[in-house]
Scaffold this motif. Structure first.
Motif, PDB file in Angstrom:
ATOM      1  N   SER A   1       0.824  -1.212   0.000  1.00 26.37           N
ATOM      2  CA  SER A   1       0.000   0.000   0.000  1.00 26.37           C
ATOM      3  C   SER A   1       0.857   1.261   0.000  1.00 26.37           C
TER       4      SER A   1
ATOM      5  N   THR B   1      -8.546  -0.439  -1.239  1.00 28.78           N
ATOM      6  CA  THR B   1      -7.694  -0.252  -0.067  1.00 28.78           C
ATOM      7  C   THR B   1      -7.024  -1.573   0.288  1.00 28.78           C
TER       8      THR B   1
ATOM      9  N   ALA C   1      -8.013  -7.130   0.803  1.00 25.24           N
ATOM     10  CA  ALA C   1      -8.251  -5.763   0.341  1.00 25.24           C
ATOM     11  C   ALA C   1      -9.745  -5.510   0.371  1.00 25.24           C
TER      12      ALA C   1
ATOM     13  N   THR D   1     -12.603   0.813  -1.436  1.00 26.31           N
ATOM     14  CA  THR D   1     -12.321   1.973  -0.594  1.00 26.31           C
ATOM     15  C   THR D   1     -13.586   2.625  -0.060  1.00 26.31           C
TER      16      THR D   1
ATOM     17  N   ARG E   1     -13.907   2.558   4.380  1.00 27.93           N
ATOM     18  CA  ARG E   1     -13.900   3.711   5.280  1.00 27.93           C
ATOM     19  C   ARG E   1     -15.000   3.633   6.335  1.00 27.93           C
TER      20      ARG E   1
END
Length: 289
Positions: free
Chosen positions: A134, A143, A166, A169, A173
């Motif tokens: 990352s 992510t 992973a 994203t 969050r």
């Protein structure tokens, strides 16, 4: 000096003319596919570096056999050119990686590519790719969870394989997961002879590749690494379309970062790279002395 001859074959010669050591990279490619020095016009073929023409020789004069430049064996695979740094006669193409970003027998879907120079020694670039990808990879829609590995790294004579979880994203969050619940897995396959890496982002439920990337790197100086990459997304079946966030998948991007977070790099735990370098035996018997 790398160039393509008249047949389009990639050739590599030392960047010095045999005459006055002028840089051949300042020259041009002739109609015959030879590399011509810009200083006095000496011409060289690329396969063995043999001088084929000296303009100021009179008709009938032969070119001495010792007039040649050092050549290197090369091979081209999947848009990448490999140089054999040893004896060209001992070049062994079987040692090259058989990596591809294509899906099965299909050609890559709208492949993209990129290049950058990064201020990081090459051995540390590879270590970071294995321990904390990352920090190196720019994939805004996905992510990576560096410290959530799926099992131990696997080693063979030719490859090192490590998988980690992973998440998309936009969802990462808002929630935390345990490793087994993450929707994505990233598989890194490192070719141990060339340090080329094949990166694959997969849907964890179906083990289907969503994005594949080839990352090739080499040292430029003691502290600078050159990185070139190719990447592509793969077509989704109707079943996969229902499982994957469509907007995030359609906007997905891949690149290698040119700058690193130094503070995060200091905190990085060198687990996979330590096993690779023989500094740590992940499979050692804890009861052994």
């Amino acid at each position: 000096m790398l160039f393509r001859d008249g047949n389009g074959v990639a050739r590599i010669l030392e960047d010095q003319c045999a005459h006055r050591r002028a840089p051949l990279s300042l020259g041009r490619i002739t109609e015959q596919g030879w590399l011509q020095c810009s200083y006095h016009g000496w011409c060289y073929e690329g396969k063995a570096g043999e001088c084929k023409k000296i303009p100021n020789l009179s008709e009938g004069e032969s070119i001495p056999g010792q007039y040649r430049v050092e050549h290197f064996a090369s091979a081209e695979r999947n848009g990448m050119i490999f140089l054999w740094s040893g004896d060209p006669g001992k070049a062994d193409e079987s040692e090259l990686p058989e990596f591809s970003i294509a899906s099965g027998k299909k050609a890559a879907h709208n492949p993209s590519e990129g290049f950058c120079l990064i201020t990081l020694p090459h051995k540390h670039f590879i270590a970071t790719l294995l321990d904390g990808p990352s920090l190196l990879l720019n994939t805004p829609q996905v992510t990576l969870i560096d410290d959530h590995m799926l099992g131990e790294p696997l080693f063979s004579a030719d490859h090192l394989v490590v998988e980690r979880v992973a998440d998309w994203t936009e969802k990462a969050r808002r929630r935390k997961r345990i490793a087994s619940d993450y929707p994505l897995a990233m598989r890194t396959t490192l070719h141990r002879q060339t340090d080329m890496a094949l990166l694959e982002w997969r849907d964890d439920a179906t083990n289907t590749a969503l994005l594949s990337a080839l990352v090739a790197s080499m040292a430029v100086t003691d502290c600078v690494t050159a990185v070139r990459w190719q990447w592509t997304t793969h077509s989704l079946t109707a079943k996969h379309q229902s499982l994957v966030p469509r907007r995030a998948f359609e906007q997905i991007q891949f690149a290698v970062k040119q700058t690193l977070d130094a503070a995060a790099l200091i905190k990085l735990h060198p687990y996979v790279s330590s096993i690779r370098n023989g500094q740590l035996d992940a499979f050692a018997d804890p009861k052994a002395g």
